[in-house]
Write a protein that holds these residues in place. Structure first.
Motif, PDB file in Angstrom:
ATOM      1  N   SER A   1       6.406  14.741   4.156  1.00 50.60           N
ATOM      2  CA  SER A   1       4.964  14.411   3.398  1.00 50.60           C
ATOM      3  C   SER A   1       3.818  13.753   3.954  1.00 50.60           C
ATOM      4  O   SER A   1       2.627  14.101   3.572  1.00 50.60           O
ATOM      5  N   GLY A   2       4.197  12.966   4.909  1.00 46.19           N
ATOM      6  CA  GLY A   2       3.241  12.134   5.516  1.00 46.19           C
ATOM      7  C   GLY A   2       2.945  10.902   4.861  1.00 46.19           C
ATOM      8  O   GLY A   2       2.001   9.962   4.881  1.00 46.19           O
ATOM      9  N   ILE A   3       3.665  10.635   3.303  1.00 44.43           N
ATOM     10  CA  ILE A   3       3.399   9.523   2.683  1.00 44.43           C
ATOM     11  C   ILE A   3       3.637   8.199   3.057  1.00 44.43           C
ATOM     12  O   ILE A   3       5.108   8.275   3.743  1.00 44.43           O
ATOM     13  N   CYS A   4       3.004   7.225   3.072  1.00 41.32           N
ATOM     14  CA  CYS A   4       3.530   6.064   3.697  1.00 41.32           C
ATOM     15  C   CYS A   4       3.341   4.775   2.907  1.00 41.32           C
ATOM     16  O   CYS A   4       2.631   4.854   2.111  1.00 41.32           O
TER      17      CYS A   4
ATOM     18  N   LEU B   1       0.925  -1.248  -0.116  1.00 39.27           N
ATOM     19  CA  LEU B   1       0.006  -0.118   0.067  1.00 39.27           C
ATOM     20  C   LEU B   1       0.869   1.110  -0.078  1.00 39.27           C
ATOM     21  O   LEU B   1       1.909   1.333   0.610  1.00 39.27           O
ATOM     22  N   LYS B   2       0.367   2.362  -0.828  1.00 44.16           N
ATOM     23  CA  LYS B   2       1.168   3.588  -0.820  1.00 44.16           C
ATOM     24  C   LYS B   2      -0.067   4.510  -0.375  1.00 44.16           C
ATOM     25  O   LYS B   2      -1.189   4.474  -1.202  1.00 44.16           O
ATOM     26  N   PHE B   3      -0.028   5.139   0.716  1.00 45.38           N
ATOM     27  CA  PHE B   3      -1.119   5.898   1.065  1.00 45.38           C
ATOM     28  C   PHE B   3      -0.709   7.383   2.070  1.00 45.38           C
ATOM     29  O   PHE B   3       0.446   7.264   2.550  1.00 45.38           O
ATOM     30  N   LYS B   4      -1.399   8.068   2.148  1.00 38.39           N
ATOM     31  CA  LYS B   4      -1.275   9.161   3.095  1.00 38.39           C
ATOM     32  C   LYS B   4      -2.517   9.125   4.194  1.00 38.39           C
ATOM     33  O   LYS B   4      -3.444   9.681   3.835  1.00 38.39           O
ATOM     34  N   PRO B   5      -2.077   8.723   5.333  1.00 36.59           N
ATOM     35  CA  PRO B   5      -2.869   8.731   6.528  1.00 36.59           C
ATOM     36  C   PRO B   5      -2.932   9.751   7.055  1.00 36.59           C
ATOM     37  O   PRO B   5      -2.140  10.756   7.108  1.00 36.59           O
TER      38      PRO B   5
ATOM     39  N   ARG C   1       7.248  -4.670   6.756  1.00 32.68           N
ATOM     40  CA  ARG C   1       7.724  -3.289   6.971  1.00 32.68           C
ATOM     41  C   ARG C   1       6.754  -2.152   6.579  1.00 32.68           C
ATOM     42  O   ARG C   1       5.872  -2.131   5.662  1.00 32.68           O
ATOM     43  N   TYR C   2       7.113  -1.387   7.417  1.00 35.25           N
ATOM     44  CA  TYR C   2       6.020  -0.044   7.387  1.00 35.25           C
ATOM     45  C   TYR C   2       6.876   1.327   7.285  1.00 35.25           C
ATOM     46  O   TYR C   2       7.735   1.509   8.200  1.00 35.25           O
ATOM     47  N   PHE C   3       6.690   1.965   6.226  1.00 35.62           N
ATOM     48  CA  PHE C   3       7.469   3.216   6.214  1.00 35.62           C
ATOM     49  C   PHE C   3       6.624   4.331   6.233  1.00 35.62           C
ATOM     50  O   PHE C   3       5.456   4.396   5.729  1.00 35.62           O
ATOM     51  N   ILE C   4       7.401   5.526   6.593  1.00 34.84           N
ATOM     52  CA  ILE C   4       6.924   6.842   6.753  1.00 34.84           C
ATOM     53  C   ILE C   4       7.784   7.957   6.142  1.00 34.84           C
ATOM     54  O   ILE C   4       8.724   7.846   6.810  1.00 34.84           O
ATOM     55  N   GLU C   5       7.423   8.861   5.284  1.00 35.30           N
ATOM     56  CA  GLU C   5       8.312  10.022   5.017  1.00 35.30           C
ATOM     57  C   GLU C   5       7.402  10.949   5.806  1.00 35.30           C
ATOM     58  O   GLU C   5       6.559  11.568   5.422  1.00 35.30           O
ATOM     59  N   GLU C   6       8.307  11.447   7.079  1.00 34.01           N
ATOM     60  CA  GLU C   6       7.608  12.361   7.824  1.00 34.01           C
ATOM     61  C   GLU C   6       7.308  13.777   7.337  1.00 34.01           C
ATOM     62  O   GLU C   6       6.156  14.335   7.830  1.00 34.01           O
TER      63      GLU C   6
ATOM     64  N   TYR D   1      12.930   7.777   4.447  1.00 35.04           N
ATOM     65  CA  TYR D   1      11.710   7.216   5.169  1.00 35.04           C
ATOM     66  C   TYR D   1      12.211   6.620   6.346  1.00 35.04           C
ATOM     67  O   TYR D   1      13.198   5.835   6.481  1.00 35.04           O
ATOM     68  N   SER D   2      11.271   6.820   7.342  1.00 32.50           N
ATOM     69  CA  SER D   2      11.600   6.058   8.773  1.00 32.50           C
ATOM     70  C   SER D   2      10.843   4.592   8.625  1.00 32.50           C
ATOM     71  O   SER D   2       9.727   4.506   7.983  1.00 32.50           O
TER      72      SER D   2
END
Length: 136
Positions: free
Chosen positions: A125-128, A62-66, A118-123, A105-106
């Motif tokens: 932009s908020g894109i995960c 999944l690519k998303f912005k929560p 694995r779970y990624f977030i770019e702080e 990404y974290s």
């Protein structure tokens, strides 16, 4: 009694022999989460595959912005930590072409040698991105 056993066996065989395979992002999210997409979550891309076995085996991208609240609750509920494993988590899977988290990404995981999710977030932009696998 024999007919009952035969009917039950046929039912289990029939129900357990179909896979789920979708590249529709909202359908993928729904199969994974079990609910429709929450308001405030922007789904950008997604794929979900569930094997036809009677045990739960799936692979989800999944690519998303929560919302920040959703992401923070997700981390806590799933007992995720900043990933400290030095393993190639993607070695046994083919990543979709769009699944490309970059180096800023974290990365979160359960820090468990048996879990490649694995779970990624770019702080900024908020894109995960989520890569989650169970039993595969």
């Amino acid at each position: 009694m024999r007919k009952l056993v035969l009917a039950f066996s046929s039912f289990i065989l029939f129900v357990g022999c179909f896979s789920i395979d979708t590249s529709n992002p909202k359908e993928a999210y729904k199969y994974w989460a079990g609910v429709e997409v929450y308001e405030g979550i922007e789904i950008m891309n997604g794929e979900y595959y569930q094997s036809p076995h009677f045990t739960l085996e799936y692979e989800f991208f999944l690519k998303f912005k929560p919302t920040k609240k959703w992401w923070n609750e997700f981390i806590v509920i799933n007992n995720l930590e900043v990933d400290n494993q030095n393993v190639d988590w993607s070695a046994f899977t083919k990543l979709p072409k769009w699944f490309k988290p970059v180096s800023n990404y974290s990365i979160y995981s359960k820090n468990n040698d048996f879990d490649r999710s694995r779970y990624f977030i770019e702080e900024k932009s908020g894109i995960c991105y989520i890569y989650e696998t169970v039993g595969m």
